[in-house]
Design an enzyme around this catalytic site. Structure first.
Site: not given
Ligand SMILES: [Zn+2]
Length: 1086
Positions: A294, A435-436, A438, A470-471, A474, A493
Site C-alpha cells: 500500500e 502496521a499494515m 494485509n 486498527h488493523e 481494516h 482510514e
Molecule cells: Zn489504516
C-alpha cells in the site's frame, strides 16, 4: 495502514502535538503537463526574481529576500487537471492472478511468472497494466479461453487428477497453442512434480474443484481450450505503465490469460518485496523477505492492475529454501519439494478471496509463532498466530491475548464474520509505518506488536492495542469493502481509526480511550485551521498525491466526522447502517455516498431523524476543507441565544474560496451546573450563517455548547458567558473533558485573535492546586508547548518557566514525582508528562534526579539491567542528553547500536537528537544518511531548536541531493519528516526566507510533498506573526502571576537565581533551551 508513531514527532507545523503528520509523497513521480508548464513559468519568473534579488543584494546591500513563489491565492502545486497517466483504462478488468515466485534472499533477487485472467468490455488492441522496477521477459503470451461445459458425476480428488491429464491430451489437437492450461501444467511439473492437484486452480472457470474436493457430488466443469493472440510489442509508459500492443482486438466478454515472466531485486527499500534483517543471539545476520504494497507498490513485486477497484482472486506459490517459512494472505495448501534443488521447496497457498492488489502480502522468514484459536460468528474455528524472531517471541503474548477478543467484538458489531480461515500477525524488524492490514497477514513494526512488561512502558502496551485494533478493523473496512479510488482513502482510514478506539475501549476500558480520542481531535483542530488544510474527501490528480493522502485529515478528521455522525443518529442506528453497508458492498468497492445511503436506510424509520439528510450533512463536512467556529451570543434579558458559524482559521488571509463555506452544524448544549443530564445528541441544527433560539437557561447559568466535544467545531461565547464558564472551571464542577475542551478552545481562539490571551491564560490556573485528570493536563501542556517554543528567545521566557514550575508542583508532589510506582497506567501516563515538563522548564529537582538516575545506571557493570522505572526512562534519557555532552551522547549511541531489543533501540534513537552540541547533531545526522538502519534514520532528524535545527537546515541546504536520495529510496514519508524536523518550528523571517529559497531551488524534487511544505510555511507565518502580536502581553501575564504568587522563585528577585541548586553541570553549554516540545508530547497518544 497505521502511520508510524515515531513520525508524529516531525509535525511540520506544530511539533508539540502528535496528530499524524502530513508526510508528503514520494519524489520523482509523474507530473502532469499542466504542472510542467507551471514549472516552466515558475522557473522563468523565479529566474527573473532571482536576478533582481542578486542585483539588489550586490548593489544596494538590502537584506536577502527570496522570490515568493508561494501564491497567496491558492495552494502550491494546485492543478485541476488529472495527470493523463494516473489511471489505467477501465475497460480491461482482471479477475484472477496465478502468481509463482522464486525468491533468493542471498542473491537479493526474485523471478516470477504471473497468469492474469482478464476480460475486456470493448474491442481494444492494447492492454495497459502496472509494472515498476521489474524486468519483463519478452516471452509474454496472451491466450483467449474457449470454454465448453460438461457435467462430471461424483468425482474424488484422484479422479480430478486423471481428468487434468485427459485435458492435456485434448490440447494437443490445437496446433497454434503457445500457452494452454496443459502446457503450463507441463512447465509447472518440471518445477513442481506434484502440481497435478494444483492444476485445476489455474483457470478461474474451475474453482469448484480447487482445494476442497467434495467427496461426492455432481460438478459443472469447463473444458478450456485456447487461442493465441499475438503480442506485437511490450513497452513501458510513464506512470509505471506496461503497455502491450496486440495484433488483433480482444473480444468483449471473453476471458483471456495474460502470461508474463519477470525478475526483480529484493532491496532494503521498505516498499514492494523488500529485504529486512536482524542479528540473532549467535550474532548471525538473518534475512527476511517482506512485502509492503500500500498504496502503489504491488506493481514493484509483480505486474498487475494496481488500483484498488481492480479486485481479483490470487493464488500464490513461492519457491524458497526449506529452512525458512513462507506466509501469505491465505492458508498453506501444500508444500512441495524441488528435485533439482534439494534444500528448496514450494509453498502453495490457497486461492484468496476477491481483494485489491495493495492487500496482497507474502513473507519469508525464520520466525517462530505462538498461536490460539477462536470460534467465529459463522461457527468456524480459526487459527490466530503471532510471529516474531525467536528472541522476541516471548513478547507476543499480549498481542495474542487481545486479538481474538477484538475479532469477536468486531464480528458482533459489524454483523459479519472475519472473512478468512486464519490470521497471522507478524513483527518485522525493518518496517516503514506502524502496521499494515494485509488481509490475513498483518505486518507490524516490532515495537507496535510486541510488548514486554520489563522494558516497555504502559504507553507501549496501549500502542500495541491501538495498532492491532486498527488493523483488525481494516479487515472489514478496507479489505472486505474497499474505497473505489484513493479519493476516498479516508473511508478506510477514518473508519479504522474510529473503530480502533471503540475496540480498545471495549477490551481495556480503564484507559478511557475516548479521552485520548478527544485529545487527538483537539490536536487536529489546530492543524486543520492552517491555511493549506484540505478536505477529507479530495480528488487525487497525480500519482504522487496518493501518498500525501495518508495524513491526519484522512485518519483523525475522518474518524471525528464518523463519530459525529454516530452521536447524531445513535449507536443503534449507526451500527445498523454499518451492517447494511458492509453486507451490500462486501468484496466490492464503495464511495462515501454509498455509506451515507446505507446510513440513511438505517435512519429512515426513526421519526426523530426523518428530516435528516445524512448525505447533505456529511458532504458538508467531508467535501469542504477546515471547520467552523460557532459564535454564541446570549441575550440575558430575553433568553434568546444567537448562533453564528464562520470558518475558523489561524491564517491572516484564508483562501477566498474557503471563507464563505457553510457547514451543517449539529448543536448540542447544556448548562454547566447539571453535568449528570448532558446529552451529546444535537438539539439544534445550524445550517445557515446564523440562527437563534430561546433556550431554557437562566442568566446565572453558564451555557455550554458542543457537549463532550463531539461536534467537529470550536465554540466562542460572549464575555459574560465566558466568565460564567471560568467560574465553573475554577469551582471544579466541570467534567475533565469539558475543562480540556474549554481550555483548548480558549487558547486557540486567543491565538486567532478572537479572545483575549489573558482570559485563556487565566483558565490555566485551575490546575494550580492539583489536577488528577490526564486529559486536562494533556490539553493544557500541549497549548503551553506552543508558548514554550515561541517565547524561548524572548526576555520573559524565564517567567514562563517559573509559571510552569508553579502549576506543576502540587500535582507532582501529590504523585511523588513518579518515584513510587503509579497505581495504574493512566497515572503512569500522567506522571511521565508532568516530570518531562518539570525537567523541560529546568526545575532543579528534576535535573538532579535525572542525572542521579543516569549515573546509577551508567555505573553498573551490566547495563542490561536498567534500574530506571520504565515509564520515566524517556525523561531521563532526554534530560541527560540535552544537558550533557559527548559522554552521555556516546553512552546512548552505543546503547542504540548494541541493543537487540527494538524498544531499547527506539527509545535511544528518539532521544539522541535532543543534544545541544553542534558536532554531535552533525554526527548523528550524517549517520542517518549512512549507517543508521532505515526505519530509525528519520528519527535522527527530530532535532531541537535552535542548535539542532540550525545544523539540520545547513545539511539540507548543502547536501540536499544526498538527503533526498537516501530518504526517497525508503518510502514516501521519510523525506517530508526530515524536512519538517529541520524547518518545522521556524520563528524568524530569516529562517522562513531560507526555507523558501531552499524549496524554490529544489522545487521539482519537493513537489511531491507540496502539502507538507505549505504547512511548514503556514506554521512559520503564524509563529512570526504571533511573536509580534502577543509575546509581550503573554510574557507580562506570566511575570505578573509569578511575581504575585511565587516571588521567591522568580527573576523578579535577582538575589535568588533561578538555577542556584543545579548541580548537574554536565557540559560547557548552559543556554537554557527547553526540551523539545515534541519529546514531551509524542507519547501522549497515537
Ligand atoms: Zn489504516
Amino acid at each position: 495502514m497505521s502511520l508510524s508513531t515515531s513520525r508524529q514527532q516531525f509535525l511540520a507545523y506544530e511539533p508539540n502535538g502528535d496528530p499524524e503528520v502530513q508526510y508528503g509523497r514520494k519524489g520523482g513521480v509523474f507530473i502532469s503537463t499542466c504542472i510542467c508548464i507551471s514549472f516552466v513559468i515558475f522557473a522563468v519568473l523565479a529566474a527573473v526574481l532571482v536576478g533582481v534579488i542578486v542585483y539588489f543584494i550586490t548593489f544596494f546591500k538590502v537584506s536577502k529576500k527570496p522570490p515568493d513563489f508561494w501564491n497567496e491565492m491558492e495552494p502550491f502545486g494546485q492543478t485541476d487537471t488529472p495527470s493523463p497517466d494516473l489511471r489505467l483504462p477501465p475497460h480491461i478488468v482482471p479477475s484472477f492472478y496465478r502468481l509463482k515466485l522464486k525468491a533468493d534472499l542471498e542473491k537479493s533477487s526474485f523471478t516470477g511468472e504471473v497468469y492474469i485472467t482478464i476480460r475486456a468490455s470493448k474491442p481494444v488492441k492494447e492492454i495497459v497494466l502496472h509494472s515498476k522496477n521489474l524486468s519483463i521477459n519478452s516471452n509474454a503470451k496472451l491466450t483467449e479461453q474457449i470454454y465448453e461445459n460438461e457435467t462430471i458425476h461424483t468425482r474424488t480428488k484422484r479422479e480430478v487428477q486423471n481428468m487434468t491429464e485427459n485435458y492435456e491430451d485434448t490440447t494437443e489437437v490445437f496446433e497454434n497453442v503457445t500457452y494452454t492450461e496443459s502446457t503450463d501444467f507441463d512447465n509447472v511439473t518440471t518445477e513442481f512434480p506434484d502440481m497435478t492437484t494444483e492444476f485445476s486452480n489455474i483457470t478461474t472457470e474451475l474453482p469448484v474443484i480447487v482445494t476442497e474436493i467434495p467427496q461426492s457430488m455432481d460438478t459443472q466443469v469447463t473444458h478450456s481450450n485456447v487461442r493465441n493472440i499475438e503480442i506485437i510489442s511490450i513497452s513501458e509508459g510513464s506512470g509505471d505503465r506496461l503497455i502491450l500492443s496486440l495484433a488483433s482486438a480482444l473480444t468483449p466478454g471473453v476471458d483471456y490469460i495474460l502470461e508474463l515472466s519477470f525478475q526483480g531485486q529484493i532491496l532494503n527499500s521498505l516498499t514492494g518485496f523488500y529485504k529486512s534483517s536482524y542479528v540473532n543471539n549467535n550474532s548471525e545476520v538473518r534475512q527476511l523477505g517482506v512485502t509492503q504494497f500500500e498504496p502503489t507498490s504491488a506493481r514493484a513485486a509483480f505486474p498487475c492492475f494496481d488500483e484498488p477497484a481492480f479486485k481479483a482472486q490470487f493464488e500464490i506459490s513461492i519457491a524458497h529454501p526449506q529452512n525458512i517459512v513462507a506466509l501469505s494472505n491465505m492458508k498453506v495448501a501444500t508444500h512441495e519439494s524441488i528435485p533439482d534443488q534439494p534444500d528448496w521447496q514450494w509453498t502453495h497457498f490457497e486461492r484468496s478471496v476477491r481483494m485489491s492488489t495493495y492487500l496482497v502480502a507474502y513473507i519469508l522468514s525464520d520466525f517462530v509463532n505462538i498461536e490460539t484459536t477462536y470460534m467465529s460468528k459463522d461457527n468456524v474455528t480459526k487459527t490466530i498466530k503471532v510471529w516474531a524472531r525467536p528472541e522476541l517471541i516471548s513478547k507476543a503474548k499480549y498481542a495474542l491475548s487481545i486479538t481474538p477478543k477484538l475479532l469477536a467484538y468486531y464480528e458482533d458489531v459489524f454483523g459479519l464474520p472475519y472473512a478468512l480461515d486464519k490470521l497471522d500477525l507478524i513483527a518485522i524488524p525493518d518496517f516503514s509505518s506502524d502496521a499494515m492490514e494485509n488481509w490475513g497477514l498483518i505486518t507490524f513494526r516490532e515495537t507496535t506488536l510486541l510488548f514486554d512488561e520489563k522494558e516497555s512502558v504502559p504507553r507501549d502496551k496501549q500502542n500495541v492495542a491501538i495498532d492491532i485494533a486498527h488493523e483488525l478493523a481494516h479487515q472489514w473496512f478496507g479489505n472486505l469493502v474497499t474505497m473505489r479510488w484513493w479519493t476516498d482513502l479516508w473511508l478506510n482510514e477514518g473508519f479504522a481509526t474510529y473503530i480502533e478506539y471503540v475496540g480498545v475501549d471495549k477490551i481495556e476500558p480503564e484507559w478511557n480511550m475516548f479521552d485520548s480520542f478527544s485529545h487527538d481531535k483537539m490536536e487536529l483542530l489546530r492543524t486543520d485551521a492552517l491555511k493549506n488544510t484540505s478536505p477529507v474527501s479530495r480528488q487525487v490528480l497525480g500519482a504522487a498525491e496518493i501518498s500525501q493522502k495518508f495524513d491526519e485529515i484522512s485518519y483523525t478528521k475522518g474518524a471525528n466526522l464518523i463519530r459525529m455522525l454516530n452521536h447524531t443518529i445513535s449507536d443503534q442506528l449507526f451500527y445498523k447502517g454499518l451492517a447494511i453497508y458492509l453486507n451490500k458492498w462486501k468484496y466490492q468497492n464503495a464511495e462515501e455516498n454509498d455509506l451515507w445511503e446505507a446510513m440513511s436506510e438505517a435512519t429512515r424509520e426513526d421519526p426523530a431523524l426523518k428530516e435528516l439528510s445524512v448525505v447533505k450533512f456529511m458532504n458538508s463536512w467531508t467535501r469542504q476543507a477546515g471547520y467552523p467556529v460557532v459564535n454564541v451570543n446570549r441575550n440575558y434579558d430575553t433568553g434568546y441565544v444567537t448562533f453564528q458559524q464562520k470558518l475558523f482559521t489561524s491564517a491572516k488571509y484564508p483562501y477566498p474560496s474557503m471563507a464563505d463555506q457553510l457547514w451543517r452544524v449539529p448543536i448540542s448544549y447544556a448548562t454547566m451546573d447539571a453535568p449528570g443530564n448532558w446529552s451529546s445528541r444535537p438539539q439544534l441544527w445550524l445550517d445557515q450563517r446564523t440562527a437563534s433560539a430561546s433556550l431554557p437557561v437562566n442568566e446565572s447559568q453558564a451555557l455550554y455548547v458542543n457537549v463532550n466535544a463531539i461536534g467537529y467545531y470550536r465554540v466562542n461565547y460572549d464575555q459574560r458567558n465566558w466568565q460564567l464558564l471560568r467560574s465553573a472551571l475554577h469551582s471544579r464542577s466541570a467534567p475533565p473533558l469539558t475543562t480540556a475542551q474549554l481550555l483548548d478552545d480558549a487558547f486557540n481562539l486567543a491565538k486567532a485573535g478572537q479572545l483575549r490571551y489573558t482570559h485563556a491564560l487565566g483558565l490555566t490556573t485551575c490546575v494550580v492546586d492539583g489536577e488528577d485528570a490526564k486529559t486536562v493536563w494533556d490539553t493544557l501542556l500541549n497549548n503551553m508547548a506552543f508558548l514554550n517554543h515561541n517565547l524561548r528567545t524572548t526576555p520573559g521566557y524565564v517567567y514562563f518557566q517559573d509559571y510552569m514550575r508553579l502549576i506543576l508542583s502540587k500535582q507532582l508532589a501529590k504523585m511523588n514525582y513518579g518515584l513510587v510506582r503509579p497505581k495504574d497506567d493512566n497515572e503512569a501516563f500522567l506522571v511521565e508528562s508532568l516530570v518531562m515538563w518539570e525537567c523541560m522548564v529546568e526545575a532543579p529537582r528534576c535535573l538532579n534526579w535525572a542525572r542521579a538516575e543516569f549515573e546509577k545506571w551508567a555505573g553498573q557493570d551490566d547495563l542490561t539491567e536498567n534500574p530506571i522505572p520504565s515509564y520515566l526512562r524517556a525523561v531521563v534519557y532526554n534530560t541527560v542528553i540535552k544537558f550533557g555532552g559527548r559522554r552521555e551522547f556516546e553512552f546512548f549511541w552505543r546503547l542504540f547500536h548494541n541493543a537487540t531489543d527494538p524498544v531499547v533501540k527506539s527509545l535511544a534513537i528518539a532521544n539522541l537528537p535532543s543534544t545541544r552540541e553542534e558536532a554531535l547533531v552533525a554526527f548523528l545526522l550524517e549517520k542517518s544518511l549512512s549507517e543508521i538502519p532505515k526505519q530509525y534514520a528519520v528519527s535522527a532528524w527530530s532535532v531541537d531548536p535552535p542548535v539542532g535545527t540550525r545544523v539540520a537546515q545547513q545539511l539540507l541546504l548543502q547536501q540536499f541531493p544526498r538527503v533526498h536520495a537516501r530518504f526517497t529510496a525508503m518510502d514516501a514519508f521519510s523525506l517530508p519528516s526530515a524536512i519538517a524536523g529541520a524547518f518545522g518550528v521556524m520563528t524568524t523571517v530569516d529562517e522562513l526566507d531560507t526555507f523558501k529559497s531552499f524549496a524554490l531551488e529544489h522545487k521539482e524534487k519537493l513537489m511531491p510533498m507540496s502539502q507538507t511544505l505549505q504547512k511548514i510555511v503556514d506554521s512559520a507565518n503564524i509563529r512570526i506573526e504571533w511573536n509580534k502580536k502577543y509575546a509581550r502581553e503573554v510574557n507580562q501575564w506570566f511575570q505578573d502571576y509569578v511575581t504575585e504568587h511565587a516571588p521567591g522563585s522568580s527573576f523578579s528577585r535577582t538575589e535568588q537565581p533561578l538555577t542556584q541548586n543545579i548541580t548537574i553541570n554536565i557540559s560547557e553549554s548552559t543556554t537554557s533551551t527547553p526540551l523539545n516540545e515534541t519529546t514531551t508530547t509524542k507519547s501522549t497518544t497515537r
